[in-house]
Write a protein that holds these residues in place. Structure first.
Motif, PDB file in Angstrom:
ATOM      1  N   ILE A   1       0.855  -1.182   0.000  1.00 43.00           N
ATOM      2  CA  ILE A   1       0.000   0.000   0.000  1.00 43.00           C
ATOM      3  C   ILE A   1       0.890   1.231   0.000  1.00 43.00           C
ATOM      4  CG2 ILE A   1      -0.149  -0.106   2.533  1.00 43.00           C
ATOM      5  CD1 ILE A   1      -2.931   1.103   2.356  1.00 43.00           C
ATOM      6  N   PRO A   2       0.508   2.310  -0.665  1.00 45.35           N
ATOM      7  CA  PRO A   2       1.339   3.523  -0.617  1.00 45.35           C
ATOM      8  C   PRO A   2       1.621   3.933   0.825  1.00 45.35           C
ATOM      9  CG  PRO A   2      -0.374   3.749  -2.283  1.00 45.35           C
ATOM     10  CD  PRO A   2      -0.662   2.472  -1.553  1.00 45.35           C
ATOM     11  N   PRO A   3       2.876   4.250   1.160  1.00 41.60           N
ATOM     12  CA  PRO A   3       3.226   4.571   2.552  1.00 41.60           C
ATOM     13  C   PRO A   3       2.378   5.680   3.164  1.00 41.60           C
ATOM     14  CG  PRO A   3       5.209   4.305   1.239  1.00 41.60           C
ATOM     15  CD  PRO A   3       4.054   4.282   0.273  1.00 41.60           C
ATOM     16  N   ASP A   4       1.938   6.633   2.341  1.00 43.07           N
ATOM     17  CA  ASP A   4       1.149   7.722   2.918  1.00 43.07           C
ATOM     18  C   ASP A   4      -0.302   7.332   3.176  1.00 43.07           C
ATOM     19  OD1 ASP A   4       0.375   7.477   0.292  1.00 43.07           O
ATOM     20  OD2 ASP A   4       0.462   9.619  -0.173  1.00 43.07           O
ATOM     21  N   GLN A   5      -0.675   6.075   2.862  1.00 42.99           N
ATOM     22  CA  GLN A   5      -2.029   5.605   3.112  1.00 42.99           C
ATOM     23  C   GLN A   5      -2.122   4.731   4.358  1.00 42.99           C
ATOM     24  OE1 GLN A   5      -4.827   6.499   1.278  1.00 42.99           O
ATOM     25  NE2 GLN A   5      -3.355   7.951   0.424  1.00 42.99           N
ATOM     26  N   VAL A   6      -1.015   4.568   5.073  1.00 46.62           N
ATOM     27  CA  VAL A   6      -1.019   3.738   6.272  1.00 46.62           C
ATOM     28  C   VAL A   6      -0.155   4.400   7.334  1.00 46.62           C
ATOM     29  CG1 VAL A   6       0.894   2.346   5.397  1.00 46.62           C
ATOM     30  CG2 VAL A   6      -0.546   1.425   7.199  1.00 46.62           C
ATOM     31  N   ASP A   7      -0.653   4.411   8.573  1.00 41.33           N
ATOM     32  CA  ASP A   7       0.068   4.980   9.706  1.00 41.33           C
ATOM     33  C   ASP A   7       0.600   3.834  10.557  1.00 41.33           C
ATOM     34  OD1 ASP A   7       1.084   6.402  11.798  1.00 41.33           O
ATOM     35  OD2 ASP A   7      -0.817   7.257  12.481  1.00 41.33           O
ATOM     36  N   VAL A   8       1.927   3.693  10.616  1.00 38.97           N
ATOM     37  CA  VAL A   8       2.530   2.613  11.399  1.00 38.97           C
ATOM     38  C   VAL A   8       2.936   3.080  12.788  1.00 38.97           C
ATOM     39  CG1 VAL A   8       3.355   1.473   9.316  1.00 38.97           C
ATOM     40  CG2 VAL A   8       4.847   3.095  10.495  1.00 38.97           C
ATOM     41  N   ASN A   9       2.678   4.327  13.101  1.00 41.45           N
ATOM     42  CA  ASN A   9       3.117   4.911  14.372  1.00 41.45           C
ATOM     43  C   ASN A   9       1.978   4.921  15.387  1.00 41.45           C
ATOM     44  OD1 ASN A   9       4.861   6.135  16.186  1.00 41.45           O
ATOM     45  ND2 ASN A   9       4.354   8.199  15.483  1.00 41.45           N
ATOM     46  N   VAL A  10       1.336   3.760  15.576  1.00 36.95           N
ATOM     47  CA  VAL A  10       0.186   3.705  16.485  1.00 36.95           C
ATOM     48  C   VAL A  10       0.373   2.682  17.597  1.00 36.95           C
ATOM     49  CG1 VAL A  10      -1.438   4.487  14.743  1.00 36.95           C
ATOM     50  CG2 VAL A  10      -1.012   2.035  14.999  1.00 36.95           C
ATOM     51  N   HIS A  11       1.522   2.000  17.628  1.00 39.28           N
ATOM     52  CA  HIS A  11       1.759   0.961  18.640  1.00 39.28           C
ATOM     53  C   HIS A  11       3.237   0.962  18.980  1.00 39.28           C
ATOM     54  CE1 HIS A  11       2.202  -3.095  20.378  1.00 39.28           C
ATOM     55  NE2 HIS A  11       0.924  -2.997  20.675  1.00 39.28           N
ATOM     56  N   PRO A  12       3.594   0.910  20.281  1.00 38.92           N
ATOM     57  CA  PRO A  12       5.017   0.957  20.647  1.00 38.92           C
ATOM     58  C   PRO A  12       5.853  -0.115  19.959  1.00 38.92           C
ATOM     59  CG  PRO A  12       3.647   1.223  22.596  1.00 38.92           C
ATOM     60  CD  PRO A  12       2.719   0.878  21.465  1.00 38.92           C
ATOM     61  N   ALA A  13       5.305  -1.327  19.855  1.00 34.16           N
ATOM     62  CA  ALA A  13       6.040  -2.417  19.206  1.00 34.16           C
ATOM     63  C   ALA A  13       5.735  -2.522  17.724  1.00 34.16           C
ATOM     64  CB  ALA A  13       5.729  -3.741  19.895  1.00 34.16           C
ATOM     65  N   LYS A  14       4.944  -1.600  17.188  1.00 36.75           N
ATOM     66  CA  LYS A  14       4.628  -1.507  15.758  1.00 36.75           C
ATOM     67  C   LYS A  14       3.892  -2.739  15.232  1.00 36.75           C
ATOM     68  CE  LYS A  14       8.981  -0.645  14.711  1.00 36.75           C
ATOM     69  NZ  LYS A  14       9.649  -0.478  16.007  1.00 36.75           N
ATOM     70  N   TYR A  15       3.090  -3.377  16.087  1.00 37.10           N
ATOM     71  CA  TYR A  15       2.319  -4.539  15.653  1.00 37.10           C
ATOM     72  C   TYR A  15       0.982  -4.133  15.027  1.00 37.10           C
ATOM     73  CZ  TYR A  15       5.365  -8.009  17.837  1.00 37.10           C
ATOM     74  OH  TYR A  15       6.424  -8.811  18.159  1.00 37.10           O
ATOM     75  N   GLU A  16       0.570  -2.899  15.230  1.00 36.47           N
ATOM     76  CA  GLU A  16      -0.702  -2.435  14.696  1.00 36.47           C
ATOM     77  C   GLU A  16      -0.462  -1.277  13.744  1.00 36.47           C
ATOM     78  OE1 GLU A  16      -3.252  -1.402  17.918  1.00 36.47           O
ATOM     79  OE2 GLU A  16      -3.155  -3.373  18.868  1.00 36.47           O
ATOM     80  N   VAL A  17      -1.360  -1.137  12.801  1.00 39.49           N
ATOM     81  CA  VAL A  17      -1.309  -0.020  11.863  1.00 39.49           C
ATOM     82  C   VAL A  17      -2.704   0.585  11.755  1.00 39.49           C
ATOM     83  CG1 VAL A  17       0.601  -0.984  10.533  1.00 39.49           C
ATOM     84  CG2 VAL A  17      -1.752  -1.528   9.883  1.00 39.49           C
ATOM     85  N   ARG A  18      -2.756   1.768  11.161  1.00 37.94           N
ATOM     86  CA  ARG A  18      -4.045   2.409  10.915  1.00 37.94           C
ATOM     87  C   ARG A  18      -4.088   2.825   9.455  1.00 37.94           C
ATOM     88  NH1 ARG A  18      -3.675   6.455  14.204  1.00 37.94           N
ATOM     89  NH2 ARG A  18      -4.729   5.465  15.979  1.00 37.94           N
ATOM     90  N   PHE A  19      -5.114   2.361   8.746  1.00 38.03           N
ATOM     91  CA  PHE A  19      -5.264   2.692   7.330  1.00 38.03           C
ATOM     92  C   PHE A  19      -6.045   3.988   7.183  1.00 38.03           C
ATOM     93  CE2 PHE A  19      -5.044  -2.009   7.411  1.00 38.03           C
ATOM     94  CZ  PHE A  19      -3.898  -2.175   6.647  1.00 38.03           C
ATOM     95  N   ARG A  20      -5.584   4.823   6.280  1.00 34.78           N
ATOM     96  CA  ARG A  20      -6.284   6.088   6.052  1.00 34.78           C
ATOM     97  C   ARG A  20      -7.660   5.832   5.443  1.00 34.78           C
ATOM     98  NH1 ARG A  20      -3.035  10.973   3.450  1.00 34.78           N
ATOM     99  NH2 ARG A  20      -2.127  10.736   5.533  1.00 34.78           N
ATOM    100  N   GLU A  21      -7.747   4.866   4.515  1.00 31.36           N
ATOM    101  CA  GLU A  21      -9.017   4.475   3.903  1.00 31.36           C
ATOM    102  C   GLU A  21      -9.308   3.035   4.300  1.00 31.36           C
ATOM    103  OE1 GLU A  21     -11.034   6.374   2.319  1.00 31.36           O
ATOM    104  OE2 GLU A  21      -9.779   8.151   2.002  1.00 31.36           O
ATOM    105  N   SER A  22      -9.726   2.836   5.537  1.00 31.05           N
ATOM    106  CA  SER A  22      -9.878   1.473   6.059  1.00 31.05           C
ATOM    107  C   SER A  22     -10.961   0.693   5.314  1.00 31.05           C
ATOM    108  CB  SER A  22     -10.196   1.517   7.554  1.00 31.05           C
ATOM    109  OG  SER A  22     -11.386   2.235   7.804  1.00 31.05           O
ATOM    110  N   ARG A  23     -12.049   1.350   4.924  1.00 31.84           N
ATOM    111  CA  ARG A  23     -13.113   0.642   4.200  1.00 31.84           C
ATOM    112  C   ARG A  23     -12.633   0.197   2.834  1.00 31.84           C
ATOM    113  NH1 ARG A  23     -19.057   3.148   4.782  1.00 31.84           N
ATOM    114  NH2 ARG A  23     -19.419   1.160   3.731  1.00 31.84           N
TER     115      ARG A  23
END
Length: 595
Positions: free
Chosen positions: A293-315
């Motif tokens: 996925i394009p890097p600007d469409q996903v936020d990897v800075n949401v978990h200290p151990a980086k196990y979770e991500v947040r998608f800008r367009e999750s649907r």
């Protein structure tokens, strides 16, 4: 209440270590990620006593300059980002610059590195904030990090560590995940001076399949299909286990986003929905999947151990994954081989016809056995095609090749169909196969029919929280499309006035609670459709031909042709396989022919 003061650096690092460093495997994860970010294509990992005594990670990456060694052990010091905008397009596995500082604060660390073949240098830190001395040390290009006596200065944390075997098992699993995400990198894992794992570089598709097999088991790769699809700027690739290879636990599920192993609710929900039609509710699919996925469409800075991500367009991501997996599963057919060649066609016996719901009753006269032996191969297949004039399977294009499932020979105990194709023998569970065929027909009818909302004689009132009421009303259009009419009575109650006719006897209150739970988490829900499909599956199960029902040869052949043209026909609605191929080679091996 004491006055506000600035924390000492060592205390701040130990607090950060509490978030990042949970156990020895956490250290290995951070160090391997740094090695991969440095471009290493070979990583050696040495462990002693489950990682509590020693963890050493050596790579052949780009290395660290001598003047940067001390800075590398400082908090939030990194070469991977430099501006605020960089956080919106992270392409590396690490980026915060706190891993080495956190690790060194709770262990005795030695960091040795060399750049471009120059002299190597080394720095040592022992969990205290003192001036560090950089010393020359022979080392090839790359970096070696030694971590000894983890949690030696935080005994409370050390007490939470498990046995040596348990801690090493976590490291072993972690290295497996990293090896799955980096096919072009060689991994060597040692424990107590013994080689435990060696994953060689895998660049070609064959080599990658072999690595997946070594990591996930030969059975997985033998029962998996490779998927690669692209749409809306997203790419999904990897290996998808067949529904018949389901698991009792979610222990064989690996999902990577831009090379990063993640556990994401959006992804998990999309996969659960995609497998809903083909698997028992208490079973879990197996997969190794990679989402690019394009890097600007996903936020990897949401978990200290980086196990979770947040998608800008999750649907969008949810729908892409769900549709890709559903399309792949729908394209699967019984796992048999297609080839050409002469096969035996048995005599046709007159027996009882199948149930009318099957629509498998042949309309053309059936040639007898002598007529078949006098026909050429193409004429034989043409004669079989003449049997399929009443049902949609008659549209199959017979071009002189033997169909994938071949032609029926007989029934075994009135349960299984024995068929011969060009590869050998095919066994078919007639109930499971017919159930899937009927279920797909019912689904097609339901999807092509306007849903009629049936008013409830006594409307059902359900109590929700104010937030849940707002969520339901916001998605009211979805309910109308499915024939469900809801109205808000007040701030904490809704009333259900109409439902689809097929759901009028269902547990509507619990269904609505499940729906609103999905809507609040994923902004969409498929619970109503899943409930309707479950009822259609039950109808198909009852209507399908059952054991002890004797079929004629034409009826068996018509069922085989229907299977070849039905989505998901490799398994029934409950995930059971519908057919099994036994090749001539397998039969010859069993009977020791040719020895």
């Amino acid at each position: 209440m004491t006055r506000i003061t600035r924390l000492q650096p060592i205390l701040a690092n130990q607090i950060a270590a509490g978030e990042v460093i949970e156990r020895p495997a956490s250290v290995i994860k951070e160090l391997i990620e740094n090695s991969l970010d440095a471009g290493a294509d070979k990583i050696d990992i040495s462990i002693e006593k489950g990682g509590t005594a020693l963890m050493q990670v050596r790579d052949n990456g780009s290395g660290i300059h001598a003047e940067d060694l001390v800075l590398a052990l400082d908090r939030h010091a990194t070469s991977k980002i430099s501006e605020t905008e960089d956080l919106e397009r992270i392409t590396t596995l690490g980026f915060r610059g706190e891993a080495l500082a956190s690790i060194s604060s709770v262990s005795r660390m030695t960091l040795t590195s060399a750049v471009g073949g120059a002299t190597g240098f080394q720095v040592c830190a022992e969990g205290v904030s003192v001036p560090l001395e950089v010393m020359p040390s022979a080392h090839p290009t790359g970096t070696t990090v030694e971590v000894r006596d983890l949690f030696f200065n935080t005994p409370a944390r050390r007490k939470f560590l498990r046995t040596e075997k348990t801690e090493f098992d976590h490291i072993d699993e972690l290295v497996k995940r990293m090896a799955l995400s980096a096919f072009s990198t060689e991994f060597i894992l040692k424990h107590n001076q013994k080689n435990v794992r060696h994953y060689r570089q895998a660049r070609s598709m064959t080599e990658q399949s072999q690595r997946v097999a070594s990591l996930c088991g030969e059975a997985f790769i033998e029962n998996a299909v490779h998927i690669e699809t692209e749409a809306v700027g997203l790419t999904l690739s990897g290996w998808l286990g067949l529904p018949t290879f389901s698991r009792a636990a979610a222990d064989l599920q690996y999902f990577f986003v831009n090379g990063r192993m993640v556990r994401d609710r959006t992804v998990s929900h999309a996969l659960r929905v995609a497998f809903h039609d083909v698997m028992y509710g208490n079973r879990y699919p197996a997969y190794v999947l990679f989402l690019t996925i394009p890097p600007d469409q996903v936020d990897v800075n949401v978990h200290p151990a980086k196990y979770e991500v947040r998608f800008r367009e999750s649907r969008l991501v949810h729908d892409f994954i769900q549709r890709s997996i559903k399309d792949m599963l729908a394209s699967l057919r019984p796992n048999v081989q297609q080839a050409t060649g002469e096969i035996f066609v048995p005599e046709m016996a007159e027996t009882v016809a199948m149930p009318a719901v099957s629509a498998f009753k042949p309309q053309m006269p059936i040639p007898n056995k002598q007529q078949y032996f006098s026909l050429q191969h193409n004429e034989k297949t043409a004669a079989y095609r003449a049997l399929q004039t009443e049902v949609p399977v008659s549209q199959i294009e017979m071009t002189g090749e033997i169909p994938p499932l071949g032609f029926a020979l007989a029934q075994l105990k009135n349960i299984y169909i024995l068929a011969e194709n060009a590869a050998g023998l095919v066994l078919v569970d007639m109930h499971a196969a017919h159930e899937r065929v009927l279920y797909e027909q019912l689904k097609q009818q339901w999807q092509n029919t306007t849903i009629i909302a049936q008013p409830l004689l006594i409307p059902i009132t359900v109590v929700f929280s104010e937030r849940e009421i707002e969520c339901l009303l916001e998605h009211q259009d979805i309910f109308k499309q499915l024939g469900v009419q809801i109205e808000a009575l007040d701030r904490d109650r809704i009333v259900i006035r109409t439902v689809p006719a097929i759901l009028r006897e269902g547990k509507l209150e619990q269904l609505m609670r499940d729906v609103v739970s999905d809507l609040m988490v994923h902004e969409k829900s498929s619970r109503i459709e899943e409930t309707i499909l479950h009822l259609l599956g039950t109808m198909a199960c009852y209507a399908a031909v059952h054991a002890q029902k004797r079929l004629t040869i034409p009826e068996m052949n018509t069922l085989l042709r229907a299977m070849e043209n039905t989505p998901h026909s490799g398994q029934c609605n409950h995930g059971r396989p519908t057919s099994k191929q036994l090749s001539l080679a397998e039969l010859d091996k069993f009977f020791l022919r040719g020895r």
